[in-house]
Scaffold this active site. Structure first.
Site, PDB file in Angstrom:
ATOM      1  N   LYS A 194     -63.221  -0.779 -20.688  1.00 35.91           N
ATOM      2  CA  LYS A 194     -63.232  -1.661 -19.508  1.00 35.91           C
ATOM      3  C   LYS A 194     -64.046  -2.906 -19.819  1.00 35.91           C
ATOM      4  O   LYS A 194     -65.278  -2.855 -19.880  1.00 35.91           O
ATOM      5  CB  LYS A 194     -63.829  -0.975 -18.282  1.00 35.91           C
ATOM      6  CG  LYS A 194     -63.598  -1.841 -17.034  1.00 35.91           C
ATOM      7  CD  LYS A 194     -64.423  -1.417 -15.838  1.00 35.91           C
ATOM      8  CE  LYS A 194     -65.762  -2.105 -15.787  1.00 35.91           C
ATOM      9  NZ  LYS A 194     -65.707  -3.572 -15.697  1.00 35.91           N
ATOM     10  N   GLU A 270     -76.986   0.597 -23.927  1.00 38.63           N
ATOM     11  CA  GLU A 270     -77.651  -0.574 -24.523  1.00 38.63           C
ATOM     12  C   GLU A 270     -77.874  -1.533 -23.368  1.00 38.63           C
ATOM     13  O   GLU A 270     -76.927  -2.114 -22.838  1.00 38.63           O
ATOM     14  CB  GLU A 270     -76.773  -1.163 -25.621  1.00 38.63           C
ATOM     15  CG  GLU A 270     -77.564  -2.041 -26.577  1.00 38.63           C
ATOM     16  CD  GLU A 270     -77.512  -3.500 -26.203  1.00 38.63           C
ATOM     17  OE1 GLU A 270     -78.436  -3.952 -25.468  1.00 38.63           O
ATOM     18  OE2 GLU A 270     -76.577  -4.191 -26.607  1.00 38.63           O
ATOM     19  N   CYS A 304     -78.970 -10.079 -24.489  1.00 37.86           N
ATOM     20  CA  CYS A 304     -79.954  -9.031 -24.221  1.00 37.86           C
ATOM     21  C   CYS A 304     -81.176  -9.130 -25.127  1.00 37.86           C
ATOM     22  O   CYS A 304     -82.258  -8.731 -24.735  1.00 37.86           O
ATOM     23  CB  CYS A 304     -79.307  -7.659 -24.316  1.00 37.86           C
ATOM     24  SG  CYS A 304     -78.402  -7.421 -25.838  1.00 37.86           S
ATOM     25  N   GLU A 404     -85.738  -9.387 -16.561  1.00 42.01           N
ATOM     26  CA  GLU A 404     -84.730 -10.030 -17.396  1.00 42.01           C
ATOM     27  C   GLU A 404     -83.999 -11.082 -16.568  1.00 42.01           C
ATOM     28  O   GLU A 404     -83.462 -10.778 -15.510  1.00 42.01           O
ATOM     29  CB  GLU A 404     -83.729  -8.998 -17.915  1.00 42.01           C
ATOM     30  CG  GLU A 404     -82.708  -9.628 -18.832  1.00 42.01           C
ATOM     31  CD  GLU A 404     -81.758  -8.632 -19.450  1.00 42.01           C
ATOM     32  OE1 GLU A 404     -81.172  -7.836 -18.704  1.00 42.01           O
ATOM     33  OE2 GLU A 404     -81.606  -8.650 -20.690  1.00 42.01           O
TER      34      GLU A 404
HETATM   35  P1  ADP Z   1     -74.407  -7.909 -16.347  1.00 39.52           P
HETATM   36  O1  ADP Z   1     -75.707  -8.058 -15.624  1.00 39.52           O
HETATM   37  O2  ADP Z   1     -74.427  -8.210 -17.794  1.00 39.52           O
HETATM   38  O3  ADP Z   1     -73.212  -8.433 -15.602  1.00 39.52           O
HETATM   39  P2  ADP Z   1     -73.730  -5.318 -15.439  1.00 39.52           P
HETATM   40  O4  ADP Z   1     -74.541  -4.146 -15.802  1.00 39.52           O
HETATM   41  O5  ADP Z   1     -73.682  -5.762 -14.027  1.00 39.52           O
HETATM   42  O6  ADP Z   1     -74.219  -6.395 -16.447  1.00 39.52           O
HETATM   43  O7  ADP Z   1     -72.233  -5.131 -15.906  1.00 39.52           O
HETATM   44  C1  ADP Z   1     -71.878  -4.618 -17.166  1.00 39.52           C
HETATM   45  C2  ADP Z   1     -70.600  -3.825 -17.020  1.00 39.52           C
HETATM   46  O8  ADP Z   1     -70.841  -2.735 -16.122  1.00 39.52           O
HETATM   47  C3  ADP Z   1     -69.435  -4.590 -16.447  1.00 39.52           C
HETATM   48  O9  ADP Z   1     -68.258  -4.198 -17.136  1.00 39.52           O
HETATM   49  C4  ADP Z   1     -69.405  -4.146 -15.009  1.00 39.52           C
HETATM   50  O10 ADP Z   1     -68.119  -4.222 -14.413  1.00 39.52           O
HETATM   51  C5  ADP Z   1     -69.832  -2.702 -15.142  1.00 39.52           C
HETATM   52  N1  ADP Z   1     -70.402  -2.106 -13.913  1.00 39.52           N
HETATM   53  C6  ADP Z   1     -71.076  -2.723 -12.909  1.00 39.52           C
HETATM   54  N2  ADP Z   1     -71.442  -1.836 -11.965  1.00 39.52           N
HETATM   55  C7  ADP Z   1     -71.002  -0.619 -12.360  1.00 39.52           C
HETATM   56  C8  ADP Z   1     -71.070   0.709 -11.816  1.00 39.52           C
HETATM   57  N3  ADP Z   1     -71.667   0.972 -10.664  1.00 39.52           N
HETATM   58  N4  ADP Z   1     -70.515   1.711 -12.528  1.00 39.52           N
HETATM   59  C9  ADP Z   1     -69.911   1.479 -13.713  1.00 39.52           C
HETATM   60  N5  ADP Z   1     -69.803   0.261 -14.267  1.00 39.52           N
HETATM   61  C10 ADP Z   1     -70.335  -0.793 -13.616  1.00 39.52           C
END
Ligand code: ADP
Length: 502
Positions: A194, A270, A304, A404
């Site tokens: 995904k 990560e 990161c 961060e």
């Molecule tokens: P960033 O701050 O880099 O956007 P996120 O952690 O919000 O990082 O997002 C990283 C990935 O995790 C994306 O692919 C996002 O769609 C997915 N994501 C966000 N929320 C959830 C959740 N509750 N469960 C699973 N995946 C999620």
């Protein structure tokens, strides 16, 4: 949908063809299928705010369909001769090389990073990593074990786990996809990938190359959609045997919780960072200042490992701050296809507002802004552009210093002695990376041992290599990607006992 508005640039025909092919669907079983959810979302160009493509949004039923396809493909893929799995990955790397220009252009359109960075940084590294992991496919070995019983021959096998779910962020879209895909497939797992909802395009482009390379149906499946519902449905799915995640610490915690309360699937995380970078007075100051500048401002700080906390020995503090200011003010902030550009836009307007709120908090909390931290107007107002910000600060409790930011903000502070330095540098919940600049070899190693971080760079910053393990301490996560460690992440050990007595 109307054709997306594109910047004035000599795009590859393949890029234009890809964008003009109407709403993007889900990739399951080597086929493009419409989402059962019936929903779509838009991905936008962060430099202009304009829509690039309409993309299918995978709901729970779509995740079920992808898991079924990946589960059906697993036995065949697991039992494929290992060298043949490797050969397919090598072939995919060749195809990515052939399509590198189009992939780089799509990365810049979707993510905003300078095209030079996408082409000379991301893309070559994508194929380097893929080839390195392809090479592991036929070198995954078990061992024989000298047990305490007579007449027992005991050996171990490293076996794949089954269907792997991979959820990745938007800052290095294709590279993150390959970091997961390479070792997972080399080890004999099938995968559901995904991409982040902000940057789905290069993963979708990759799907056609996966078919062209000759991967059997169901080995790789690509689902687009946001964290909710798509990512969350993957994390909670009973048919997914392992979840590999790169992203924020907050979401990493949710994924671990979903894994724990569904089928106890192992996760590798990560996560975020707030990495200390240290300049001692004896360092090559020109190199250190340049290194510190790129440590935080490459990819507009949306990285990161960004070296966002810069500790400078007091004797050279003013000199370093002044050098940093001069260098940073020469950095060109513009859209990724501009002829001269160092810093592209932030990924979304939400992200821009978040970063601005940290800048405001820093100013109000008594940190001194040395340069930057301004939005660009004049033809850039629709994009998420911010000039690189440098703060001089003393108060370690500021949110700007602790959290961060994922934006172009450097927090610079002076230190007086070793114990103070190590205590302050480690006073963070994160532990992804750290840097140190000094000519004193012993001190550099003492620092590397004292600092709580998964990677330490001495007289350099930010190098990553397919062979060098990478991952976090503390709340930056666990599990090591790259190197042989990556294969360990995607395999489990089986012990076999053979009775050899008469
Ligand atoms: P960033 O701050 O880099 O956007 P996120 O952690 O919000 O990082 O997002 C990283 C990935 O995790 C994306 O692919 C996002 O769609 C997915 N994501 C966000 N929320 C959830 C959740 N509750 N469960 C699973 N995946 C999620």
């Amino acid at each position: 949908m109307a054709k997306p508005a594109l910047p004035d640039y000599n795009f590859q025909q393949a890029t234009l063809d890809f964008l003009s092919k109407g709403p993007k669907q889900l990739f399951i079983n080597n086929e493009w299928v419409a989402a059962q959810s019936g929903q779509t979302f838009e991905t936008r160009n962060p430099a202009t705010g304009e829509v690039l493509a309409e993309v299918s949004l995978a709901g729970e039923a779509d995740v079920d369909a992808a898991v079924a396809a990946a589960a059906a493909a697993f036995p065949g893929w697991r039992d494929t001769i290992a060298a043949e799995r490797g050969a397919l990955l090598f072939k995919l790397a060749d195809l990515i090389d052939q399509h590198a220009d189009a992939l780089a252009e799509l990365e810049t359109l979707d993510n905003g990073k300078p095209i030079r960075v996408a082409r000379r940084g991301d893309l070559p590294y994508v194929t380097k990593h893929l080839r390195y992991q392809a090479g592991w496919a036929d070198k995954i070995e078990g061992s024989t074990v000298p047990v305490t019983f007579p007449n027992q021959f005991v050996y171990t096998r490293r076996e794949p786990l089954g269907v792997v779910g991979a959820i990745i962020p938007w800052n290095f879209p294709l590279l993150m996809a390959i970091w997961k895909l390479g070792p997972a497939l080399a080890a004999g797992n099938t995968i559901i990938l995904k991409p982040a909802e902000q940057t789905p395009l290069t993963a979708l482009y990759l799907a056609d190359l996966i078919v062209e390379a000759g991967f059997p149906p169901g080995v790789v499946n690509i689902l687009t959609g946001p964290g909710l519902p798509t990512g969350a449905a993957m994390a909670a799915h009973h048919g997914i045997a392992k979840l590999a995640f790169t992203g924020s610490t907050a979401v990493g915690a949710k994924i671990m919780e979903a894994a724990a309360t569904s089928n106890l699937k192992p996760v590798s995380l990560e996560l975020g960072g707030k990495s200390p970078n240290v300049i001692f007075a004896d360092a090559d100051l020109n190199a250190a200042v340049r290194g510190a500048q790129w440590a935080v401002f490459s990819t507009a700080g949306q990285e990161c490992v960004a070296g966002t906390r810069l500790f400078v020995e007091r004797a050279v503090y003013d000199q370093v701050l002044d050098g940093l200011k001069q260098n940073v003010e020469k950095m060109v902030v513009d859209h990724g296809f501009a002829e001269k550009v160092h810093v592209g836009p932030l990924i979304t307007d939400e992200q821009l507002s978040r970063v601005m709120s940290y800048i405001d908090e820093g100013k109000q909390g008594g940190a001194e802004i040395i340069t930057g931290g301004e939005r660009l107007g004049n033809g850039h107002a629709n994009g998420n552009f911010l000039t690189p910000a440098v703060f001089s600060y003393e108060d370690d409790s500021l949110k700007m210093v602790q959290e961060e930011i994922f934006g172009p903000v450097a927090a610079v502070t002076a230190f007086d002695d070793w114990d103070e330095l190590i205590e302050r540098a480690n006073a963070t919940m994160y532990g992804l990376a750290a840097g140190v600049w000094t000519k004193d070899v012993a001190r550099a190693h003492h620092y590397a041992h004292a600092i709580q971080a998964g990677t330490v760079w001495i007289n350099g910053y930010g190098m990553i290599d397919p062979a060098a393990p990478f991952g976090g301490y503390k709340m930056s996560g666990f599990g090591r990607e790259m190197g042989k460690e990556a294969i360990n992440l995607y395999t489990q050990v089986k012990t076999v006992w053979v009775n050899t007595s008469d």
